[in-house]
Design a protein around this motif. Structure first.
Motif: not given
Length: 400
Positions: A165-179
């Motif tokens: 907490l206070p995170a719901a459930a953590r992640s360290n990886y995300a998706f690229c949407t460009g520039d």
């Protein structure tokens, strides 16, 4: 009769040996720490590689990439009713679950879920795909929908110390949407004669992923080996880190507050940094409450939680349009590794990109319909911007 002196160390000799041992331990400890971090970094790289395999296996199964900002939608702002929906707000990570050995979690999400197992109570019955992972006064599904509170080890970088907490459930990886950050919070939702988001996002969102739009490998005309698919993000530790807590841009615009797309928008939060500690904001006035921070909700597809863009180079500050944590933002990747971040290329290769990568003109306006940087233009953000675009017809002729 003479007696032989007893063999042994003198006090001086003993002190010298202790001093030498102390010096050797002092020299050894940094090496041990470096070795441990090297092992953690390798483990993180393996996680990214596994996610890359999951993306490719998903595409092989469904002939498309896992969809960013997907799910279910219906009338009204549901909360925890059986007729609820998630407002097309889910991360692409949700659909990928069965492809990195999370079949059990996927089954609980894709089927109706009775939170307490008691059919007599109906206010805790969730439809397939659950509720919205966002949390505020009117959308608090994440409080009670257990799958969104389940942390998955494969989504965590071992170098990131954030837990619980206070995170719901953590992640360290995300998706690229460009520039370009423009409309990254809406994506290609719809063209209804008033909000032509599908048309506008097609011009601005130039990465491998566009929110609420089906994407395929064939859309990546610059080549999968030249285009970033995913990247690392750090999770917030409650310390005003500029990489994990958003500040509101000093630029505003009447149309949904998309000021950060303008010239100077990417740097419009720099003045809020602590001049003595530029890695931190000067005061605790960031956007969102203690639960609305970078990396805190792996199931949400919103920019703060699940997206990166190639505007500012890695480990720079995040800057948001409005005082709402679901809005579009300047979202560089970030990590706890020294000097850079891991990124996943479209062909599945894992690269380590340094913070010093050539990133063009950070003061430039971004690409969008009506911008001085027209749709179809080369990225104004140098090699870093090129790596984020899927079809800008730019050759990658530099090492990174």
């Amino acid at each position: 009769m003479q007696t032989k002196p007893k063999a042994g160390f003198t006090l001086v000799e003993l002190l010298v040996v202790i001093a030498i041992i102390g010096v050797l331990v002092g020299l050894l400890l940094p090496a041990v720490q470096a070795a441990r971090e090297a092992a953690r970094r390798m483990s993180c790289s393996n996680n990214v590689k596994q996610l890359g395999l999951a993306v490719h296996n998903y595409h092989a199964a469904y002939k498309q990439l896992p969809k960013l900002m997907t799910g279910t939608y219906g009338p009204g702002n549901f909360v925890i009713a059986a007729t609820g929906h998630n407002r097309l707000g889910l991360s692409a990570m949700v659909g990928m679950l069965p492809f990195f050995e999370q079949q059990a979690l996927w089954e609980s999400i894709s089927n109706p879920l009775d939170a307490d197992g008691n059919p007599a109570t109906t206010n805790d019955v969730w439809p397939p795909m659950g509720g919205t992972p966002l949390m505020n006064a009117s959308h608090h599904a994440v409080n009670t929908y257990q799958p969104w509170l389940t942390e998955v080890p494969a989504m965590r970088c071992p170098s990131d110390p954030g837990v619980g907490l206070p995170a719901a459930a953590r992640s360290n990886y995300a998706f690229c949407t460009g520039d370009s950050a423009y409309l990254s919070n809406w994506g290609a939702l719809r063209d209804n004669g008033v909000n032509n988001f599908a048309t506008l996002s097609r011009a601005a969102q130039r990465g491998m992923f566009i929110g609420r739009k089906t994407m395929r490998f064939r859309d990546v005309l610059d080549g999968l080996a030249n285009t970033i698919c995913m990247g690392e993000i750090t999770t917030d530790l409650g310390d005003e880190d500029v990489r994990t807590r958003a500040k509101r841009s000093t630029l505003t615009k009447s149309d949904s507050g998309q000021g950060i797309r303008l010239a100077g928008g990417a740097l419009s939060c720099e003045s809020f940094k602590d001049p003595e500690r530029p890695q931190f904001w000067a005061s605790g006035t960031g956007v969102g409450n203690s639960e609305q921070r970078r990396g805190y909700k792996w199931a949400s597809g919103r920019p703060l939680y699940a997206q990166i863009n190639t505007i500012l180079p890695p480990n720079r500050e995040i800057c948001i349009d409005q005082n709402y944590h679901g809005n579009s933002l300047i979202a560089p990747p970030s990590s706890r590794h020294q000097g850079g971040v891991h990124v996943l290329m479209g062909d599945g290769a894992v690269k380590f990109v340094t913070d010093s990568i050539e990133a063009g003109n950070s003061n430039s306006a971004q690409v969008y319909e009506g911008s001085s940087v027209k749709p179809g233009s080369k990225s104004p953000f140098g090699l870093w911007g090129k790596l984020g675009t899927r079809a800008a017809n730019e050759t990658i002729d530099e090492d990174f």
